[in-house]
Design a protein around this motif. Structure first.
Motif, PDB file in Angstrom:
ATOM      1  N   THR A 156      -9.894  -5.551   5.641  1.00 32.40           N
ATOM      2  CA  THR A 156      -9.945  -4.930   6.957  1.00 32.40           C
ATOM      3  C   THR A 156     -10.484  -5.967   7.937  1.00 32.40           C
ATOM      4  O   THR A 156     -11.687  -6.244   7.978  1.00 32.40           O
ATOM      5  CB  THR A 156     -10.831  -3.669   6.935  1.00 32.40           C
TER       6      THR A 156
ATOM      7  N   VAL B  31      -8.752   3.512  -2.403  1.00 30.44           N
ATOM      8  CA  VAL B  31      -9.144   2.170  -1.964  1.00 30.44           C
ATOM      9  C   VAL B  31     -10.667   2.196  -1.834  1.00 30.44           C
ATOM     10  O   VAL B  31     -11.201   2.931  -1.006  1.00 30.44           O
ATOM     11  CB  VAL B  31      -8.509   1.814  -0.597  1.00 30.44           C
TER      12      VAL B  31
ATOM     13  N   LEU C  98       0.855  -1.191   0.000  1.00 32.40           N
ATOM     14  CA  LEU C  98       0.000   0.000   0.000  1.00 32.40           C
ATOM     15  C   LEU C  98       0.890   1.239   0.000  1.00 32.40           C
ATOM     16  O   LEU C  98       1.871   1.321   0.736  1.00 32.40           O
ATOM     17  CB  LEU C  98      -0.899   0.000   1.248  1.00 32.40           C
TER      18      LEU C  98
ATOM     19  N   HIS D  39      -3.780   6.006   6.133  1.00 30.41           N
ATOM     20  CA  HIS D  39      -4.893   5.607   5.282  1.00 30.41           C
ATOM     21  C   HIS D  39      -6.107   6.290   5.888  1.00 30.41           C
ATOM     22  O   HIS D  39      -6.449   6.046   7.042  1.00 30.41           O
ATOM     23  CB  HIS D  39      -5.053   4.081   5.293  1.00 30.41           C
TER      24      HIS D  39
ATOM     25  N   ILE E  90      -3.440  -6.731   0.818  1.00 34.38           N
ATOM     26  CA  ILE E  90      -3.075  -5.861   1.936  1.00 34.38           C
ATOM     27  C   ILE E  90      -3.899  -6.282   3.147  1.00 34.38           C
ATOM     28  O   ILE E  90      -5.110  -6.476   3.031  1.00 34.38           O
ATOM     29  CB  ILE E  90      -3.441  -4.383   1.633  1.00 34.38           C
TER      30      ILE E  90
ATOM     31  N   PHE F  80      -7.669  -6.006  -0.460  1.00 34.73           N
ATOM     32  CA  PHE F  80      -7.393  -5.283   0.777  1.00 34.73           C
ATOM     33  C   PHE F  80      -8.436  -5.827   1.755  1.00 34.73           C
ATOM     34  O   PHE F  80      -9.631  -5.869   1.428  1.00 34.73           O
ATOM     35  CB  PHE F  80      -7.591  -3.780   0.518  1.00 34.73           C
TER      36      PHE F  80
ATOM     37  N   GLU G 159      -5.246  -5.190   6.861  1.00 25.83           N
ATOM     38  CA  GLU G 159      -5.443  -4.181   7.906  1.00 25.83           C
ATOM     39  C   GLU G 159      -6.077  -4.882   9.103  1.00 25.83           C
ATOM     40  O   GLU G 159      -6.908  -5.775   8.928  1.00 25.83           O
ATOM     41  CB  GLU G 159      -6.383  -3.062   7.409  1.00 25.83           C
TER      42      GLU G 159
ATOM     43  N   ASP H 214     -11.425  -2.903  -0.872  1.00 27.12           N
ATOM     44  CA  ASP H 214     -11.308  -3.269   0.537  1.00 27.12           C
ATOM     45  C   ASP H 214     -12.545  -4.022   1.030  1.00 27.12           C
ATOM     46  O   ASP H 214     -13.668  -3.514   0.949  1.00 27.12           O
ATOM     47  CB  ASP H 214     -11.128  -1.950   1.321  1.00 27.12           C
TER      48      ASP H 214
ATOM     49  N   PHE I 294      -7.115  -0.236  -4.979  1.00 27.39           N
ATOM     50  CA  PHE I 294      -7.504  -1.458  -4.259  1.00 27.39           C
ATOM     51  C   PHE I 294      -9.000  -1.497  -3.971  1.00 27.39           C
ATOM     52  O   PHE I 294      -9.663  -0.471  -3.959  1.00 27.39           O
ATOM     53  CB  PHE I 294      -6.742  -1.546  -2.920  1.00 27.39           C
TER      54      PHE I 294
ATOM     55  N   ASN J   5     -13.901   0.967  -0.497  1.00 25.53           N
ATOM     56  CA  ASN J   5     -14.305   0.079   0.588  1.00 25.53           C
ATOM     57  C   ASN J   5     -15.830  -0.025   0.704  1.00 25.53           C
ATOM     58  O   ASN J   5     -16.557   0.935   0.487  1.00 25.53           O
ATOM     59  CB  ASN J   5     -13.699   0.523   1.929  1.00 25.53           C
TER      60      ASN J   5
ATOM     61  N   CYS K 124     -11.647  -8.789  -3.709  1.00 23.65           N
ATOM     62  CA  CYS K 124     -10.903  -7.799  -2.940  1.00 23.65           C
ATOM     63  C   CYS K 124      -9.419  -8.121  -2.838  1.00 23.65           C
ATOM     64  O   CYS K 124      -9.017  -9.283  -2.911  1.00 23.65           O
ATOM     65  CB  CYS K 124     -11.509  -7.650  -1.542  1.00 23.65           C
TER      66      CYS K 124
END
Ligand SMILES: [Zn+2]
Length: 437
Positions: A97, A39, A4, A282, A174, A95, A176, A77, A75, A41, A93
Motif C-alpha cells: 500500500t 490480506v 488480487l 478491497h 500487488i 502487497f 495499491e 500487505d 497476501f 495488513n 510482503c
C-alpha cells in the motif's frame, strides 16, 4: 502476474495470534457461496508500537493457511509504506500500500504538469461515465489544477513502486496506491485524472484508496451522509472502469476502502455498488481484531476480565499519549468514559456490552471503544502477560474474532446479508468449518 481476487478483505492481527480465526471467517464466506481472500495488513507504525517485524505476520498467516487447508490466494500487505519505511517489508510482503497522501499538494515541476495536460486532451470537457450513466465536466482549468495538486504525489508513488519492483520483480506483488489519510476527499473527476497519471507512471495498480467524504473514525460507524457516499462510490467505480478502458490499467483494478473498521451504515451501499458495476472491492479493516481479543478476555472472566479492566485503566491514564497519533480519526467524548473504579465493578457482560460494537445495544459505548482501539500499546507493554492470557483463552477469543469478521463485515459487504440472517449460517457454517478441517 500476481493478481488480487475480486473480493478481498484486509485484516489486521496486531499480536499475531488470530490468523486462524480470521481465516475461518473467509472459509465461512466460501461456504456461503462467495470467495473472499484475506490480506493481512500491518503498518510500520503498528510494527513499531508492538515491536514486531513483518516476517511475523507472514509466519502467522502461513501457519493458519496450512492448518486450515486454505487453497485460495492470500497476501501480506505492507500497509501505508513510503520510500523510507518500505525496506523492512520487502522480503515478507507481496502487497504494498503505497501511501502518498503527504505529497498531495506539493508542486511537481511545471514542465511535467504541462506535459501531462498536453498528453491528456481527452480529460478536458464533458466526460461520459458509462457505468454511472452520467456526465462529469472537467474544465481545462480544473485539469491543470488537479494535475498540479496530484502529479507530484503520483510521481512519488512511481518511485516507491519501482523500488519495490527492483527488489521483488515485475508482477511479483500487488500494488495499491492510497491517498486516504488526508483532509479533503477526492472527487470522481480527480480520481480519473489521478488514474491517468498512475498509468503514465507505469504503475500496474490493482487497488486504489481514495479519501471518501464523511468521517472514517477508528472502530466506530461512518459519520456522514450514506446516500452521498453511495453516489460518490458509484461515480468512482465508473471512473475506474473508464480509466481501465482508456489507459490500459489492470482489468481487476478496484477500490480499496480503508474503513478504519466497522462502517456498518455504508456496507449496504458498498454491496449495491459492487453488484451494479459487477466489480469487487478491497475492504480494509484492522484494529478491531485486537478489540475482539479484549472482548474475548473479558468474556472469559477471571484473570482475562481482570486484565481487560487493567488495560482500560492504563489506557485512560495515558489517554492523551495514546490518542495523539490518531487525533484526526477518533472522536472521543471524555465525559462518556467511565472511571476505572466503575469499570472494576463491571461483570463480564457489562464490559463486553460496553465494548462490543452493537449499534442496537444501549450499553454500547463508542468513546470507550475508540479509547481501547488506540490502546493496543498498553497490551504491547504488558508483553508476555497479555500473550499468555490470549493463549489460555484462545477458544472464546477465536469465536469472537471469527463471528465479528464474518457476521459484521464479510456478510453485509460481500453477501449483502445481515446479522440476523447470518447468525444461522455462522452456526451451521462454523460446524462445517470445524468438521472439514
Ligand atoms: Zn488507510
Amino acid at each position: 502476474m500476481m493478481k488480487l481476487s475480486k473480493f478481498s478483505i484486509g485484516v489486521g492481527d496486531r499480536f499475531g495470534h488470530q490468523a486462524k480465526a480470521q481465516l475461518k471467517a473467509c472459509i465461512l464466506a466460501g461456504h456461503a457461496g462467495i470467495d473472499v481472500v484475506p490480506v493481512w495488513n500491518k503498518s510500520n507504525r503498528e510494527h513499531t508500537i508492538i515491536g514486531s517485524e513483518p516476517s511475523s505476520v507472514r509466519a502467522a498467516a502461513a501457519a493458519a493457511v496450512k492448518e486450515l487447508g486454505w487453497t485460495l490466494p492470500w497476501f501480506c500487505d505492507a500497509d501505508h509504506i513510503n520510500l523510507t519505511t518500505v525496506v523492512r517489508f520487502l522480503d515478507s510482503c507481496d502487497f504494498f500500500t503505497i501511501d502518498v497522501a503527504d505529497s498531495i499538494g506539493k508542486a511537481a515541476e511545471r514542465s511535467s504538469i504541462d506535459a501531462f495536460v498536453k498528453r491528456h486532451p481527452e480529460l478536458a470537457g464533458d466526460i461520459w461515465l458509462e457505468g454511472a450513466g452520467r456526465r462529469i465536466e472537467i474544465s481545462s482549468e480544473l485539469l491543470a489544477k488537479t494535475a498540479s495538486k496530484f502529479l507530484f504525489a503520483v510521481q512519488e508513488a512511481g518511485s516507491i513502486y519501482r523500488k519495490v519492483e527492483a527488489a521483488k520483480g515485475k508482477g511479483a506483488f500487488i500494488a495499491e496506491v492510497s491517498m486516504d489519510e488526508t483532509d479533503a476527499a477526492q472527487t470522481p473527476a480527480e480520481l480519473l485524472i489521478i488514474l491517468a497519471a498512475i498509468a503514465d507512471e507505469g504503475i500496474p495498480v490493482q487497488t486504489i484508496a481514495p479519501k471518501f467524504s464523511g468521517r472514517f473514525n477508528k472502530g466506530v460507524d461512518y459519520v456522514g451522509d450514506a446516500e452521498q457516499f453511495s453516489n460518490e462510490m458509484e461515480l468512482d467505480m465508473a471512473a475506474i472502469q473508464r480509466a481501465v478502458a482508456s489507459y490500459g490499467l489492470p482489468a481487476n483494478l478496484k477500490l480499496s476502502v480503508h474503513s478504519g473498521s466497522d462502517k456498518f451504515s455504508i456496507y449496504p451501499a458498498i454491496n449495491a455498488s459492487m453488484k451494479k458495476f459487477s466489480t469487487g472491492v478491497h475492504l480494509k479493516t484492522a484494529g478491531t481484531n485486537w478489540l475482539e481479543e479484549l472482548i474475548g478476555l473479558a468474556e472469559a472472566g477471571g484473570d482475562g476480565l481482570a486484565l481487560a479492566k487493567e488495560i482500560y485503566a492504563e489506557a485512560l491514564a495515558h489517554a492523551d499519549e495514546l490518542c495523539a497519533p490518531y487525533a484526526t480519526v477518533i472522536d472521543i467524548d471524555r465525559a462518556k468514559l467511565p472511571t476505572p473504579q466503575e469499570v472494576n465493578r463491571w461483570s463480564s457482560e457489562q464490559f463486553t456490552t460496553a465494548l462490543r460494537h452493537d449499534p442496537h445495544s444501549r450499553a454500547y459505548n463508542p468513546s470507550l471503544r475508540q479509547l481501547l482501539h488506540v490502546g493496543f500499546k498498553v497490551a504491547a507493554r504488558l508483553g508476555g502477560r497479555y500473550l499468555s492470557l490470549l493463549e489460555a483463552n484462545e477458544a472464546v477469543i477465536a469465536k469472537n474474532v471469527t463471528e465479528n469478521l464474518y457476521a459484521r463485515h464479510i456478510a453485509p459487504v460481500f453477501l449483502g446479508s445481515y446479522e440476523d440472517s447470518t447468525a444461522q449460517a455462522l452456526q451451521t457454517g462454523g460446524e462445517a468449518a470445524g468438521k472439514s478441517h
